[in-house]
Design a protein around this motif. Structure first.
Motif, PDB file in Angstrom:
ATOM      1  N   ASN A  35      29.389  19.008  63.219  1.00  0.00           N
ATOM      2  CA  ASN A  35      28.422  17.927  63.074  1.00  0.00           C
ATOM      3  C   ASN A  35      28.376  17.517  61.603  1.00  0.00           C
ATOM      4  O   ASN A  35      27.924  18.267  60.743  1.00  0.00           O
ATOM      5  N   ALA A  37      26.493  15.569  60.004  1.00  0.00           N
ATOM      6  CA  ALA A  37      25.162  15.397  59.433  1.00  0.00           C
ATOM      7  C   ALA A  37      24.454  16.729  59.175  1.00  0.00           C
ATOM      8  O   ALA A  37      23.368  16.751  58.610  1.00  0.00           O
ATOM      9  N   SER A  38      25.067  17.829  59.568  1.00  0.00           N
ATOM     10  CA  SER A  38      24.433  19.132  59.418  1.00  0.00           C
ATOM     11  C   SER A  38      24.351  19.550  57.951  1.00  0.00           C
ATOM     12  O   SER A  38      25.342  19.515  57.226  1.00  0.00           O
TER      13      SER A  38
END
Length: 69
Positions: A35, A37-38
């Protein structure tokens, strides 16, 4: 960093209060979240985990550094 790399807490990681139980331990990167955006994509397995550890299973890149050979 890649899966399988040996890591320890960096200076920035040692300053974070929730990481205090992992100070002085060596771990291996177990998984990296895909991910984008993590903020905390790195999952680390700590060797010789102290009793009661598990408060913070994921780490950001700035919290970790490679173990010197």
């Amino acid at each position: 960093m890649q899966v399988g790399d040996l890591v320890e807490l960096s200076a920035a990681g040692k300053e974070i209060k929730s990481n205090y139980l992992a100070i002085g331990f060596v771990g291996v990167v177990q998984k990296i979240s895909d991910n984008a955006a993590s903020l905390y994509p790195y999952r680390v397995y700590w060797f010789q985990k102290p009793r009661g550890f598990g408060l913070c299973p994921n780490y950001g890149r700035r919290e970790l550094k490679f173990v010197k050979k």
